[in-house]
Design a protein around this motif. Structure first.
Motif, PDB file in Angstrom:
ATOM      1  N   ALA A  75       0.859  -1.182   0.000  1.00  0.00           N
ATOM      2  CA  ALA A  75       0.000   0.000   0.000  1.00  0.00           C
ATOM      3  C   ALA A  75       0.897   1.234   0.000  1.00  0.00           C
ATOM      4  O   ALA A  75       2.055   1.166   0.434  1.00  0.00           O
ATOM      5  N   ASP A  76       0.382   2.332  -0.479  1.00  0.00           N
ATOM      6  CA  ASP A  76       1.157   3.575  -0.503  1.00  0.00           C
ATOM      7  C   ASP A  76       1.668   3.906   0.902  1.00  0.00           C
ATOM      8  O   ASP A  76       0.922   3.855   1.877  1.00  0.00           O
ATOM      9  N   ARG A  77       2.946   4.224   0.975  1.00  0.00           N
ATOM     10  CA  ARG A  77       3.600   4.642   2.216  1.00  0.00           C
ATOM     11  C   ARG A  77       3.513   3.601   3.332  1.00  0.00           C
ATOM     12  O   ARG A  77       3.542   3.933   4.511  1.00  0.00           O
TER      13      ARG A  77
END
Length: 97
Positions: A75-77
């Motif tokens: 997932a993003d970040r």
């Protein structure tokens, strides 16, 4: 959390601990100093159970056409996660001995 949810969680923790030859940690999450649910195979485990909350992950891991050994998720970040069946994980861990 209601009694039914707590009981379900504890059942899944006991089941998983038995499957990996580990042990369930009493008071996990309820008392400081007991952060994880299960110890086993040299790891600390957090056990989660949902009626159908992981459907997409199961679809990826159990894909009959592709038959992956594992699925990498990102997932993003957030850090990478690796998901595989318990049988595959145990096979890998036992091959390490």
């Amino acid at each position: 959390m209601g009694k039914a949810s707590r009981d379900k969680g504890q059942r899944r923790e006991r089941e998983f601990a038995e499957l990996i030859g580990g042990r369930r940690i009493p008071l996990s999450g309820a008392q400081e100093g007991y952060p994880n649910d299960v110890e086993g195979m040299g790891l600390q485990w957090e056990v989660k159970a949902k009626k159908n909350g992981f459907k997409m992950i199961y679809d990826y891991v159990l894909d009959e056409r592709e038959k992956p050994d594992a699925v990498a998720l990102k997932a993003d970040r957030k850090p990478w996660l690796v998901v595989m069946t318990l049988d595959k994980f145990k096979e890998l861990m036992e091959g390490d001995k």
